[in-house]
Design a protein around this motif. Sequence first.
Motif, PDB file in Angstrom:
ATOM      1  N   ASP A  70       8.488  -7.572 -25.544  1.00 12.65           N
ATOM      2  CA  ASP A  70       7.491  -8.147 -24.627  1.00 12.65           C
ATOM      3  C   ASP A  70       6.108  -8.202 -25.293  1.00 12.65           C
ATOM      4  O   ASP A  70       5.099  -7.870 -24.678  1.00 12.65           O
ATOM      5  CB  ASP A  70       7.396  -7.312 -23.341  1.00 12.65           C
ATOM      6  CG  ASP A  70       8.725  -7.209 -22.593  1.00 12.65           C
ATOM      7  OD1 ASP A  70       9.447  -8.217 -22.522  1.00 12.65           O
ATOM      8  OD2 ASP A  70       9.045  -6.125 -22.086  1.00 12.65           O
TER       9      ASP A  70
ATOM     10  N   LYS B  68       4.816 -11.146 -21.175  1.00  9.72           N
ATOM     11  CA  LYS B  68       4.715 -11.737 -19.841  1.00  9.72           C
ATOM     12  C   LYS B  68       3.660 -12.856 -19.875  1.00  9.72           C
ATOM     13  O   LYS B  68       2.583 -12.680 -20.447  1.00  9.72           O
ATOM     14  CB  LYS B  68       4.330 -10.661 -18.815  1.00  9.72           C
ATOM     15  CG  LYS B  68       4.305 -11.192 -17.378  1.00  9.72           C
ATOM     16  CD  LYS B  68       3.947 -10.084 -16.400  1.00  9.72           C
ATOM     17  CE  LYS B  68       3.947 -10.581 -14.973  1.00  9.72           C
ATOM     18  NZ  LYS B  68       2.933 -11.579 -14.682  1.00  9.72           N
TER      19      LYS B  68
ATOM     20  N   GLY C  79       8.192 -11.955 -16.348  1.00 13.45           N
ATOM     21  CA  GLY C  79       8.142 -10.502 -16.170  1.00 13.45           C
ATOM     22  C   GLY C  79       8.737  -9.794 -17.371  1.00 13.45           C
ATOM     23  O   GLY C  79       9.304 -10.434 -18.259  1.00 13.45           O
TER      24      GLY C  79
END
Length: 240
Positions: free
Chosen positions: A141, A167, A221
């Motif tokens: 991420d 994200k 997300g």
Amino acid sequence: MDNTTAQFTALLKEHGLQLSMKQLEQFELYFQELISWNEKMNLTGITERSQVYTKHFYDSLSLAFYINMDETKSLADIGSGAGFPGIPLKICFPHLKLTIVDSLSKRISFLQHVCDTLGLTGVQLIHGRAEDVARQFVHRDAYDVVTARAVARLSLLNEFCLPFTKKDGIFAAMKGSDPTEELAEAKRSFKELRAELHKVESFSLPVEESSRHLILVRKTGATPSKYPRKPGVPAKSPLI
């Protein structure tokens, strides 16, 4: 300036990309090293100079026609092979922090040589499988833009690449033919991996007019902890 370089420069200028003499020299060095190393290891089936400039260099930079690279700080190129699209984008946008992941150590050796020869800094080359590397905290991420220029189906690419994407970041899958069928098949993977289709851009490569599609996927997300699954599993049972 010869015809190939002049055409390459003119085509990029149409899209607002202006290359300096140093950058043009870096592209030429890259071409020479690609051809030289290609004699010892299989890097590309495309070796004719004008074709390399169109099908590899211009094609790689097409990402910058649809994503603002000036505002992109970090880019991960997954399964980069001979360095496409990561290295051309790094040449054109030197500020990018580039990470390249590839499972073949010989290709990583070639890319290290290219970075040294071209004087590229801020490039991290990782020998490993995407499924393993994406589990490392520092890469998970983490990237503004993640890209793959690969023949694998989108549902599979999503599992390889979205875990690297931060994200609100973008995963860009660079494709040839019309991806409508792949997009339908990838619906479950979008949901499972916390992402949504942003848009699909289509264009033709100059000169030979072969079609290209850029699938832009927005990450909504953090990646659920069970993804990516162990090496080999995504390919055997894709999220479809």
